[in-house]
Scaffold this active site. Structure first.
Site, PDB file in Angstrom:
ATOM      1  N   LEU A 130     -10.323   2.388  -0.233  1.00 53.82           N
ATOM      2  CA  LEU A 130      -9.858   2.330   1.642  1.00 53.82           C
ATOM      3  C   LEU A 130      -8.581   2.143   1.434  1.00 53.82           C
ATOM      4  O   LEU A 130      -7.498   1.384   1.732  1.00 53.82           O
ATOM      5  CB  LEU A 130     -10.646   1.100   1.735  1.00 53.82           C
ATOM      6  CG  LEU A 130     -12.072   0.495   1.835  1.00 53.82           C
ATOM      7  CD1 LEU A 130     -12.988  -0.979   2.237  1.00 53.82           C
ATOM      8  CD2 LEU A 130     -13.101   1.633   2.946  1.00 53.82           C
ATOM      9  N   HIS A 131      -8.189   2.779   2.172  1.00 52.75           N
ATOM     10  CA  HIS A 131      -6.184   2.527   3.161  1.00 52.75           C
ATOM     11  C   HIS A 131      -6.066   2.631   4.927  1.00 52.75           C
ATOM     12  O   HIS A 131      -5.860   2.956   5.352  1.00 52.75           O
ATOM     13  CB  HIS A 131      -5.896   3.598   2.202  1.00 52.75           C
ATOM     14  CG  HIS A 131      -6.073   5.004   2.970  1.00 52.75           C
ATOM     15  ND1 HIS A 131      -6.481   6.063   2.100  1.00 52.75           N
ATOM     16  CD2 HIS A 131      -5.436   5.788   3.541  1.00 52.75           C
ATOM     17  CE1 HIS A 131      -6.712   7.247   2.640  1.00 52.75           C
ATOM     18  NE2 HIS A 131      -5.894   6.886   2.888  1.00 52.75           N
ATOM     19  N   ARG A 132      -7.542   3.491   5.049  1.00 57.35           N
ATOM     20  CA  ARG A 132      -7.210   4.144   6.959  1.00 57.35           C
ATOM     21  C   ARG A 132      -7.539   3.538   7.852  1.00 57.35           C
ATOM     22  O   ARG A 132      -8.136   2.169   7.638  1.00 57.35           O
ATOM     23  CB  ARG A 132      -8.801   5.297   6.754  1.00 57.35           C
ATOM     24  CG  ARG A 132      -8.705   6.552   6.248  1.00 57.35           C
ATOM     25  CD  ARG A 132      -9.063   7.740   6.710  1.00 57.35           C
ATOM     26  NE  ARG A 132      -9.431   9.047   5.807  1.00 57.35           N
ATOM     27  CZ  ARG A 132      -8.435   9.713   5.610  1.00 57.35           C
ATOM     28  NH1 ARG A 132      -7.425   9.260   6.655  1.00 57.35           N
ATOM     29  NH2 ARG A 132      -7.796  10.926   4.764  1.00 57.35           N
TER      30      ARG A 132
ATOM     31  N   ARG B 221      -1.362  -0.907   2.517  1.00 54.63           N
ATOM     32  CA  ARG B 221      -2.626  -1.817   3.664  1.00 54.63           C
ATOM     33  C   ARG B 221      -3.433  -1.668   4.139  1.00 54.63           C
ATOM     34  O   ARG B 221      -3.178  -3.257   4.532  1.00 54.63           O
ATOM     35  CB  ARG B 221      -2.122  -0.253   4.799  1.00 54.63           C
ATOM     36  CG  ARG B 221      -2.673   0.040   5.400  1.00 54.63           C
ATOM     37  CD  ARG B 221      -3.848   0.652   6.098  1.00 54.63           C
ATOM     38  NE  ARG B 221      -3.330   1.879   6.531  1.00 54.63           N
ATOM     39  CZ  ARG B 221      -2.190   2.062   7.658  1.00 54.63           C
ATOM     40  NH1 ARG B 221      -2.695   1.359   8.629  1.00 54.63           N
ATOM     41  NH2 ARG B 221      -1.981   3.287   8.414  1.00 54.63           N
TER      42      ARG B 221
ATOM     43  N   ASP C 207     -12.856   6.268   1.878  1.00 59.36           N
ATOM     44  CA  ASP C 207     -12.408   7.058   2.976  1.00 59.36           C
ATOM     45  C   ASP C 207     -11.547   7.577   2.434  1.00 59.36           C
ATOM     46  O   ASP C 207     -10.831   8.759   4.067  1.00 59.36           O
ATOM     47  CB  ASP C 207     -12.108   5.647   3.893  1.00 59.36           C
ATOM     48  CG  ASP C 207     -10.574   5.600   3.747  1.00 59.36           C
ATOM     49  OD1 ASP C 207     -10.479   4.908   2.935  1.00 59.36           O
ATOM     50  OD2 ASP C 207     -10.720   3.722   4.406  1.00 59.36           O
TER      51      ASP C 207
END
Ligand code: UD1
Length: 359
Positions: free
Chosen positions: A203-205, A236, A277
């Site tokens: 997950l990074h968005r 992030r 994502d």
């Protein structure tokens, strides 16, 4: 022919690897410029080492900042680099801030610009990547499309004359790495037993990490899954979770650092499913024939959904249900090419360069 590649973020290093090999094999001069958008060893250096990419000729070291300042710093630094090299082509990759900065710097210097992975669209203008890719396509002298669908988008926007279908260079890398790691020991981080059922998640968005309620809801869904979830945490994600005092490692979730590319592919290959994502990982899961659940409301890689191997679970509440769905139907479809896209990139640059009578 002299090609100058501009890269800066993790997925761009993966795309650069086969292109660098193909350009070298065809006898072309290749200059690599690293903007420094990603700088942690795990986000940058390991890709160069593991994928055998030559060290960058120039490193702009811009680091992290707001989108405007980060993009502007790259743009300011590129003038001198392009002045020094005067390449026949500036080649930019994908849809990051490094892409748009490289594209703008080339057109401002009247240098021919080629965009690799052109024509992808999410049709979601809230994504910074959507602006980056649309603007880069429209600035480019040559759009190198990975799929028929992407080529169709370019044609619909009046860019058919400058577009060519080359296939997906990430497929080139994936197939090579898959074959290299198949049969090697699968060592999962966080002590997860690879002999048991497990999932791999990333997950990074910003749309998932930066809204505290949404991030908590996603982690809750992952925590409730029926098998361990190896969550490869982008910096992030770590930073936002810490700001929100959200413990990522709970329930089924085992949060660990990002993996080097070969280890990621090895882990994904034997997993019961991928939850992500990331754009690249959706496709890698498909190519490995591992079911993917995408934590977004749309995807640029629509073929993975159409063929039944990827389900969009952007609403979050249905995420666990989507992950538990029955296995998709087998397919031998190859929407992402044959693993030789990078060779076609080299050929297309040469052919278009001749058409333009480059010096
Ligand atoms: C960028 C791309 C995205 C791509 C992703 C792949 C843009 C707009 N986004 O998103 O399209 O899918 O890369 O990973 O270009 N950070 C570190 N160490 C690093 C790099 C980043 O700690 O080496 C942290 C910083 O806090 C930074 C944050 O991660 O502010 C976000 O990094 P950034 O490059 O701005 O965007 P990504 O989310 O990585």
């Amino acid at each position: 022919m002299k090609v100058l590649s501009v890269v800066g973020a993790r997925p761009q290093f993966v795309k650069l690897a086969p292109v660098a090999t193909a350009l070298r094999a065809a006898g072309h001069e290749h200059v690599i410029v690293h903007t420094g958008q990603h700088y942690d060893v795990a986000m940058s250096d390991v890709f160069f080492t593991d994928l055998g990419i030559p060290a960058p000729d120039t490193h702009l070291a811009v680091g992290s900042d707001t989108h405007g300042r980060q993009t502007g710093a790259m743009l300011a630094a590129m003038d001198g680099v392009l002045e020094e090299h005067r390449p026949d082509w500036v080649l930019v990759y994908g849809d990051t801030n490094s892409t748009i900065a490289g594209a703008l710097s080339a057109v401002k210097m009247h240098l021919p610009l080629a965009h690799l992975e052109a024509g992808l669209r999410s049709f979601n203008r809230r994504m910074p990547e959507e602006h980056n890719r649309v603007l880069t396509d429209h600035a480019a002298d040559l759009c190198l499309a990975p799929t028929e669908v992407a080529l169709g988008h370019l044609a619909a926007e009046g860019l058919a004359d400058v577009s060519v279908l080359v296939g997906d260079v990430m497929t080139d890398v994936l197939l090579t790495v898959r074959d290299a790691v198949a049969g090697t020991e699968n060592v999962l981080p966080g002590g997860v037993d690879p002999a048991q059922r497990y999932y791999v998640a990333t997950l990074h968005r910003a749309e998932n990490t930066d809204d505290p309620q949404r991030l908590r809801a996603i982690v809750d869904e992952l925590a409730g899954l029926d098998a361990p979830v190896v969550l490869l945490a982008h910096p992030r994600l770590r930073a936002r979770a810490a700001e929100q005092s959200l413990d990522l490692s709970r329930g089924a979730v085992v949060a660990t650092d990002p993996l080097p590319y070969p280890a990621l592919i090895r882990a994904a290959m034997d997993s019961a499913g991928v939850i992500t994502d990331s754009g690249g990982l959706q496709k890698e899961a498909f190519l490995l024939r591992v079911p993917c659940t995408t934590v977004r409301t749309e995807t640029e890689w629509t073929e993975t959904v159409d063929l039944g191997w990827n389900v969009l679970a952007g609403g979050v509440s249905g995420l666990a249900e989507a992950v538990a769905r029955p296995a998709p139907q087998a397919t031998d479809a190859t929407p992402y090419g044959d693993g030789h896209a990078a060779e076609r990139v080299a050929t297309a640059l040469e052919a278009a360069g001749r058409g333009r009578a480059l010096a």
